[in-house]
Write a protein that holds these residues in place. Structure first.
Motif, PDB file in Angstrom:
ATOM      1  N   GLU A  30      21.219  41.743 -25.798  1.00 39.19           N
ATOM      2  CA  GLU A  30      20.549  40.971 -26.850  1.00 39.19           C
ATOM      3  C   GLU A  30      19.062  41.301 -26.918  1.00 39.19           C
ATOM      4  N   MET A  70      22.388  32.753 -32.950  1.00 36.63           N
ATOM      5  CA  MET A  70      23.041  33.359 -31.786  1.00 36.63           C
ATOM      6  C   MET A  70      23.335  32.309 -30.725  1.00 36.63           C
ATOM      7  N   HIS A  71      22.353  31.472 -30.452  1.00 36.21           N
ATOM      8  CA  HIS A  71      22.490  30.422 -29.439  1.00 36.21           C
ATOM      9  C   HIS A  71      23.583  29.425 -29.828  1.00 36.21           C
ATOM     10  N   GLY A  74      27.132  30.988 -29.654  1.00 32.80           N
ATOM     11  CA  GLY A  74      27.621  31.048 -28.283  1.00 32.80           C
ATOM     12  C   GLY A  74      28.077  29.696 -27.785  1.00 32.80           C
ATOM     13  N   ARG A 110      27.947  36.083 -30.011  1.00 34.33           N
ATOM     14  CA  ARG A 110      26.486  35.917 -29.997  1.00 34.33           C
ATOM     15  C   ARG A 110      25.794  37.075 -30.716  1.00 34.33           C
TER      16      ARG A 110
END
Length: 481
Positions: A30, A70-71, A74, A110
């Motif tokens: 990432e 992304m957070h 996930g 993610r």
């Protein structure tokens, strides 16, 4: 099979401090994506174009939103994993293959969320709504130029007639992941792109292998074998985390836009919503999708209604919509300059130039234009000269519009041609009788997992519909001082 214990234990390479979510851990892969120039470009693109002219705090970037999505993506995936593990009971063990699969899918979800907006251009959606830009995006051959030297057929069976930001996101993702192959380690980049909008690529054999290992978590036991089409059904489920009716994108931008705009209407209980999500599979029909526990419906209703209100009260705000009109007109102004138009055409057909396409480029173009033209749209944008607002109507039909414009013109003693309209649809939801991407989990007397359509469980989503909001203005460049 080497298990990525560090990933499953939550270890990370770096930590990004975010004003909405707090500390966001990021892996080496990432970090490699984030540090790429094509992704760093998002720092210089505002999430809400020029909404800050109305809500001064709304200066946050596409960069922060992408990291936040992304957070959340996930978290959504791991919430479903954790709820799936609960069905095993305390004495059951999870195989190493399933643990490896959890790690694999957690990482590709993610990454897909991280890259989902990487193709946005200057001022995001307003840029692609500008007529001159639309003409460029629909120019024959632009798709081939954008993919020059690369095989686009692995992602698109047919070439799109007009490019959207999602097409650029796929192109950018392909380029970044190709260049970061050392950091991708055991991840197939194709599996990341397979979860992104507009991509028609098929998941790899590696994806299918891992998907089959997830089957016990989906059905709650290890006794049966998954059907042949399960990997594709599971891919569809994961893609709905990236882009769907309840996705990481919307969950983040609602919280983030509400926070930075200093309004409370975009808030909802993300923790409670996530805690009620699970992998869904109906044994009677074979359906696979996102399941939500009946007790979590109130959080889903909150989520949908908050989004609707954000559209009505923030995105469709009369002053904000007026500035969006001025912004598109200002882009049209500066695109008349051959140097600007040539550069933009290069940016939209070549990634080497695309990495330089940001809000900053146009702000400087507006300054140069307004210096020589005081009575211009560029000057209005730079000096916050608003569109004089005349009226607002909801759900006005196309047939009713001409007569209403005539009425406004008479009331204000102006010509009908002087009345300018701006329309925005305040979307509510796609959840109706035909919606099947998410269903409600209900207990049955036989203790089997039973999933019902949301519309059969609650009438909440029948109470509201999309609203079309039309604002009426006068062109400020025609108003006499």
């Amino acid at each position: 099979m080497q298990l990525r214990i560090n990933d499953l234990l939550g270890n990370y390479h770096k930590l990004i401090m975010d004003p909405v979510h707090g500390g966001i851990p990021v892996s080496r892969l990432e970090v490699a994506i984030i540090d790429h120039p094509l992704f760093q470009r998002l720092r210089f693109i505002c999430q809400n174009d020029i909404l800050s002219l109305v809500f001064p705090g709304a200066t946050h970037s596409r960069f922060l939103h992408s990291v936040g999505a992304m957070h959340v993506g996930g978290r959504m995936f791991m919430a479903m994993v954790e709820n799936g593990l609960k069905t095993f009971g305390s004495n059951a063990s999870v195989s190493a293959e399933t643990l490896e699969a959890i790690s694999y899918f957690h990482r590709i979800v993610r990454c897909a969320c991280l890259l989902h907006d990487s193709g946005h251009s200057s001022f995001s959606h307003q840029f692609s709504r500008t007529p001159t830009i639309q003409n460029i995006l629909s120019t024959p051959g632009i798709f081939e130029q954008l993919w020059s030297g690369e095989d686009s057929t692995q992602f698109y069976a047919e070439q799109p007639s007009a490019l959207e930001h999602e097409h650029y996101s796929v192109r950018v993702a392909h380029h970044i992941l190709q260049q970061g192959q050392d950091a991708t380690e055991d991840i197939a980049p194709q599996d990341i792109i397979a979860l992104m909008e507009t991509s028609a690529t098929h998941a790899t054999e590696k994806f299918s292998h891992h998907a089959k290992a997830m089957w016990p978590l989906v059905i709650g036991n290890q006794q049966s074998q998954p059907p042949e089409d399960f990997p594709e059904l599971f891919r569809s489920l994961l893609s709905n985390i990236v882009s769907g009716e309840l996705d990481a994108d919307r969950a983040d931008y609602m919280l983030r836009d509400g926070f930075h705009s200093s309004v409370t209407i975009g808030s909802f209980n993300l923790d409670h919503l996530l805690s009620n999500l699970k992998f869904g599979r109906c044994s009677q029909t074979g359906w696979v999708g996102i399941g939500i526990a009946a007790k979590g419906l109130s959080s889903l209703e909150d989520f949908v209604y908050s989004r609707h209100q954000m559209y009505r009260q923030v995105y469709a705000h009369k002053t904000a919509q007026g500035f969006d009109l001025l912004l598109r007109a200002a882009i049209e102004e500066v695109m008349k300059n051959s140097e600007v138009s040539t550069f933009i055409q290069q940016c939209l057909s070549d990634l080497e130039y695309f990495q330089h396409l940001s809000d900053s480029y146009f702000w400087e173009a507006f300054r140069r234009y307004s210096f020589r033209n005081k009575n211009s749209y560029s000057y209005c944008i730079l000096n916050r000269i608003k569109m004089p607002h005349l009226s607002t109507k909801s759900n006005l039909s196309d047939a009713e519009l001409p007569s209403y414009i005539k009425l406004i013109a008479q009331e204000h003693a102006i010509g009908e041609d002087d009345v300018i309209t701006a329309k925005l649809t305040a979307r509510f939801t796609k959840i109706d009788d035909s919606y099947t991407a998410m269903k409600v989990l209900e207990d049955s007397e036989a203790h089997e997992l039973m999933f019902k359509r949301i519309s059969k469980t609650t009438q909440f989503f029948d109470q509201f519909k999309d609203d079309q909001i039309t604002h009426f203005y006068i062109d400020p460049t025609r108003v006499k001082a």
